[in-house]
Scaffold this motif. Structure first.
Motif, PDB file in Angstrom:
ATOM      1  N   GLN A   1      70.998 127.393  39.260  1.00 55.74           N
ATOM      2  CA  GLN A   1      69.694 126.850  39.604  1.00 55.74           C
ATOM      3  C   GLN A   1      69.846 125.408  40.091  1.00 55.74           C
ATOM      4  O   GLN A   1      70.793 124.696  39.705  1.00 55.74           O
ATOM      5  CB  GLN A   1      68.791 126.851  38.368  1.00 55.74           C
ATOM      6  N   GLU A   2      68.934 125.016  40.912  1.00 49.61           N
ATOM      7  CA  GLU A   2      68.897 123.629  41.388  1.00 49.61           C
ATOM      8  C   GLU A   2      68.895 122.676  40.196  1.00 49.61           C
ATOM      9  O   GLU A   2      68.197 122.894  39.208  1.00 49.61           O
ATOM     10  CB  GLU A   2      67.628 123.414  42.227  1.00 49.61           C
ATOM     11  N   GLY A   3      69.708 121.627  40.299  1.00 50.48           N
ATOM     12  CA  GLY A   3      69.781 120.631  39.231  1.00 50.48           C
ATOM     13  C   GLY A   3      70.932 120.840  38.270  1.00 50.48           C
ATOM     14  O   GLY A   3      71.304 119.930  37.533  1.00 50.48           O
ATOM     15  N   GLU A   4      71.504 122.027  38.259  1.00 49.43           N
ATOM     16  CA  GLU A   4      72.656 122.299  37.387  1.00 49.43           C
ATOM     17  C   GLU A   4      73.939 121.749  38.010  1.00 49.43           C
ATOM     18  O   GLU A   4      73.988 121.442  39.194  1.00 49.43           O
ATOM     19  CB  GLU A   4      72.789 123.797  37.131  1.00 49.43           C
ATOM     20  N   ASN A   5      74.962 121.652  37.159  1.00 47.13           N
ATOM     21  CA  ASN A   5      76.275 121.202  37.618  1.00 47.13           C
ATOM     22  C   ASN A   5      77.195 122.403  37.775  1.00 47.13           C
ATOM     23  O   ASN A   5      76.982 123.448  37.149  1.00 47.13           O
ATOM     24  CB  ASN A   5      76.899 120.230  36.612  1.00 47.13           C
ATOM     25  N   LEU A   6      78.223 122.257  38.604  1.00 55.95           N
ATOM     26  CA  LEU A   6      79.191 123.340  38.767  1.00 55.95           C
ATOM     27  C   LEU A   6      80.561 122.768  39.081  1.00 55.95           C
ATOM     28  O   LEU A   6      80.685 121.660  39.615  1.00 55.95           O
ATOM     29  CB  LEU A   6      78.744 124.300  39.879  1.00 55.95           C
ATOM     30  N   THR A   7      81.578 123.545  38.741  1.00 56.54           N
ATOM     31  CA  THR A   7      82.961 123.163  39.036  1.00 56.54           C
ATOM     32  C   THR A   7      83.696 124.349  39.629  1.00 56.54           C
ATOM     33  O   THR A   7      83.595 125.469  39.124  1.00 56.54           O
ATOM     34  CB  THR A   7      83.700 122.683  37.771  1.00 56.54           C
ATOM     35  N   VAL A   8      84.433 124.087  40.696  1.00 56.41           N
ATOM     36  CA  VAL A   8      85.256 125.089  41.364  1.00 56.41           C
ATOM     37  C   VAL A   8      86.708 124.650  41.250  1.00 56.41           C
ATOM     38  O   VAL A   8      87.021 123.463  41.406  1.00 56.41           O
ATOM     39  CB  VAL A   8      84.851 125.221  42.851  1.00 56.41           C
ATOM     40  N   TYR A   9      87.593 125.613  40.971  1.00 53.85           N
ATOM     41  CA  TYR A   9      88.997 125.300  40.756  1.00 53.85           C
ATOM     42  C   TYR A   9      89.881 125.916  41.832  1.00 53.85           C
ATOM     43  O   TYR A   9      89.598 126.989  42.367  1.00 53.85           O
ATOM     44  CB  TYR A   9      89.439 125.817  39.393  1.00 53.85           C
ATOM     45  N   CYS A  10      90.970 125.206  42.107  1.00 55.80           N
ATOM     46  CA  CYS A  10      91.954 125.651  43.095  1.00 55.80           C
ATOM     47  C   CYS A  10      93.332 125.438  42.478  1.00 55.80           C
ATOM     48  O   CYS A  10      93.699 124.289  42.194  1.00 55.80           O
ATOM     49  CB  CYS A  10      91.794 124.838  44.370  1.00 55.80           C
ATOM     50  N   ASN A  11      94.064 126.522  42.212  1.00 53.72           N
ATOM     51  CA  ASN A  11      95.327 126.422  41.489  1.00 53.72           C
ATOM     52  C   ASN A  11      96.474 127.084  42.246  1.00 53.72           C
ATOM     53  O   ASN A  11      96.271 128.062  42.975  1.00 53.72           O
ATOM     54  CB  ASN A  11      95.195 127.097  40.119  1.00 53.72           C
ATOM     55  N   SER A  12      97.653 126.551  42.029  1.00 53.38           N
ATOM     56  CA  SER A  12      98.847 127.114  42.649  1.00 53.38           C
ATOM     57  C   SER A  12     100.054 126.801  41.779  1.00 53.38           C
ATOM     58  O   SER A  12     100.033 125.871  40.971  1.00 53.38           O
ATOM     59  CB  SER A  12      99.037 126.533  44.044  1.00 53.38           C
ATOM     60  N   SER A  13     101.116 127.552  41.973  1.00 51.55           N
ATOM     61  CA  SER A  13     102.385 127.238  41.308  1.00 51.55           C
ATOM     62  C   SER A  13     103.263 126.374  42.211  1.00 51.55           C
ATOM     63  O   SER A  13     104.351 125.951  41.812  1.00 51.55           O
ATOM     64  CB  SER A  13     103.130 128.533  40.946  1.00 51.55           C
TER      65      SER A  13
ATOM     66  N   SER B   1      90.214 120.324  41.816  1.00 55.51           N
ATOM     67  CA  SER B   1      88.896 120.814  41.416  1.00 55.51           C
ATOM     68  C   SER B   1      87.820 120.087  42.194  1.00 55.51           C
ATOM     69  O   SER B   1      88.008 118.963  42.674  1.00 55.51           O
ATOM     70  CB  SER B   1      88.676 120.619  39.909  1.00 55.51           C
ATOM     71  N   LEU B   2      86.714 120.784  42.319  1.00 61.87           N
ATOM     72  CA  LEU B   2      85.521 120.247  42.986  1.00 61.87           C
ATOM     73  C   LEU B   2      84.362 120.367  42.013  1.00 61.87           C
ATOM     74  O   LEU B   2      84.076 121.469  41.530  1.00 61.87           O
ATOM     75  CB  LEU B   2      85.237 121.056  44.262  1.00 61.87           C
ATOM     76  N   HIS B   3      83.725 119.258  41.699  1.00 66.38           N
ATOM     77  CA  HIS B   3      82.588 119.245  40.783  1.00 66.38           C
ATOM     78  C   HIS B   3      81.362 118.773  41.548  1.00 66.38           C
ATOM     79  O   HIS B   3      81.421 117.749  42.237  1.00 66.38           O
ATOM     80  CB  HIS B   3      82.867 118.315  39.596  1.00 66.38           C
ATOM     81  N   ILE B   4      80.289 119.541  41.432  1.00 66.88           N
ATOM     82  CA  ILE B   4      79.024 119.148  42.052  1.00 66.88           C
ATOM     83  C   ILE B   4      78.024 118.838  40.946  1.00 66.88           C
ATOM     84  O   ILE B   4      77.786 119.670  40.053  1.00 66.88           O
ATOM     85  CB  ILE B   4      78.469 120.246  42.978  1.00 66.88           C
ATOM     86  N   THR B   5      77.453 117.673  41.007  1.00 71.67           N
ATOM     87  CA  THR B   5      76.450 117.238  40.031  1.00 71.67           C
ATOM     88  C   THR B   5      75.052 117.454  40.598  1.00 71.67           C
ATOM     89  O   THR B   5      74.801 117.159  41.763  1.00 71.67           O
ATOM     90  CB  THR B   5      76.634 115.744  39.708  1.00 71.67           C
ATOM     91  N   ALA B   6      74.180 117.995  39.759  1.00 70.28           N
ATOM     92  CA  ALA B   6      72.778 118.204  40.166  1.00 70.28           C
ATOM     93  C   ALA B   6      72.702 118.932  41.504  1.00 70.28           C
ATOM     94  O   ALA B   6      72.200 118.400  42.504  1.00 70.28           O
ATOM     95  CB  ALA B   6      72.039 116.873  40.207  1.00 70.28           C
ATOM     96  N   ALA B   7      73.207 120.157  41.512  1.00 67.96           N
ATOM     97  CA  ALA B   7      73.298 120.921  42.756  1.00 67.96           C
ATOM     98  C   ALA B   7      71.929 121.104  43.403  1.00 67.96           C
ATOM     99  O   ALA B   7      70.894 121.210  42.729  1.00 67.96           O
ATOM    100  CB  ALA B   7      73.941 122.277  42.481  1.00 67.96           C
ATOM    101  N   GLN B   8      71.962 121.139  44.726  1.00 61.29           N
ATOM    102  CA  GLN B   8      70.757 121.348  45.527  1.00 61.29           C
ATOM    103  C   GLN B   8      70.938 122.580  46.402  1.00 61.29           C
ATOM    104  O   GLN B   8      72.072 122.979  46.690  1.00 61.29           O
ATOM    105  CB  GLN B   8      70.502 120.111  46.388  1.00 61.29           C
ATOM    106  N   PRO B   9      69.856 123.187  46.857  1.00 58.14           N
ATOM    107  CA  PRO B   9      69.984 124.377  47.717  1.00 58.14           C
ATOM    108  C   PRO B   9      70.859 124.130  48.945  1.00 58.14           C
ATOM    109  O   PRO B   9      71.532 125.042  49.423  1.00 58.14           O
ATOM    110  CB  PRO B   9      68.539 124.676  48.104  1.00 58.14           C
ATOM    111  N   GLY B  10      70.889 122.918  49.440  1.00 64.16           N
ATOM    112  CA  GLY B  10      71.736 122.576  50.583  1.00 64.16           C
ATOM    113  C   GLY B  10      73.210 122.628  50.285  1.00 64.16           C
ATOM    114  O   GLY B  10      74.038 122.575  51.206  1.00 64.16           O
ATOM    115  N   ASP B  11      73.576 122.738  49.003  1.00 62.45           N
ATOM    116  CA  ASP B  11      74.993 122.866  48.622  1.00 62.45           C
ATOM    117  C   ASP B  11      75.471 124.309  48.732  1.00 62.45           C
ATOM    118  O   ASP B  11      76.671 124.579  48.559  1.00 62.45           O
ATOM    119  CB  ASP B  11      75.212 122.373  47.188  1.00 62.45           C
TER     120      ASP B  11
END
Lengths: 112, 112
Positions: A14-26, A73-83
């Motif tokens: 939902q709009e306003g929540e935070n999220l984190t995306v991870y990118c991992n490799s060996s 990692s990518l962290h988005i604070t207070a996500a908006q629909p444009g994200d």
């Protein structure tokens, strides 16, 4: 198995929540990049991280590069629909310079 | 906008026929890439080029060949198209793999 593993594959928040995306490799990377892709378009660069341990901020987006240069990692604070979009990490291994490879992507949907 | 053009933008072809996709750039960038994008796989590298007549394979190169006889043009050829090659194909250019990569608008290829 892809060189760059992204998680999660899909995020719906939902709009306003935070999220984190991870990118991992060996593998070790000279740098990692994050792109965002909209439907019907090519990816567009958000940021490049170069130094192990580096943190970069782009407005509400925070990017980190792991100390060993194997993950990010990518962290988005207070996500908006444009994200809303497909977030892709990409990099070129130190032992195969030039071979720019992408992760499978994380589809982020932000609802009002 | 970076000067990169893909042609054609859409193509429908029959199984077994040869197909050539063209990527043209006006930026004089050294590196050029061909990717395919399928649901759940992000962008997968097919072939890339690091100079005129200098090319190398990516992670999904079987069934594809490339040529780069001029700095500005990078051609992707499917010698005998198969239904598994139905996909969206993106070309990308960059002066260095750790610099921003610019993408074409994509080519939607359908093999029937």
């Amino acid at each position: 198995t892809q060189l760059l593993e992204q998680s999660p594959q899909f995020l719906s928040i939902q709009e306003g929540e935070n999220l984190t995306v991870y990118c991992n490799s060996s593998s070790v990377f000279s740098s990692l990049q994050w792109y965002r892709q909209e439907p019907g378009e090519g990816p567009v660069l958000l940021v490049t991280v170069v130094t192990g341990g580096e943190v970069k901020k782009l407005k509400r987006l925070t990017f980190q590069f792991g100390d060993a240069r194997k993950d990010s990692s990518l962290h988005i604070t207070a996500a908006q629909p444009g994200d809303t979009g497909l977030y892709l990490c990409a990099g070129s291994r130190t032992d195969s310079w030039g071979k720019l490879q992408f992760g499978a992507g994380t589809q982020v949907v932000v609802t009002p | 906008d970076a000067g990169i053009t893909q042609s054609p933008r859409h193509k429908v072809t029959e199984t077994g026929t040869p197909v050539t996709l063209r990527c043209h750039q006006t930026e004089n960038h050294r590196y050029m890439y061909w990717y395919r994008q399928d649901p759940g796989h992000g962008l997968r590298l097919i072939h890339y080029s690091y100079g005129v007549k200098d090319t190398d394979k990516g992670e999904v190169s079987d069934g594809y060949s490339v040529s780069r006889s001029k700095t500005e043009d990078f051609l992707l050829t499917l010698e005998s198209a198969t239904s598994s090659q139905t996909s969206v194909y993106f070309c990308a250019i960059t002066p260095r793999p750790d610099f921003e990569a610019f993408f074409g608008q994509g080519t939607r290829l359908t093999v029937v």
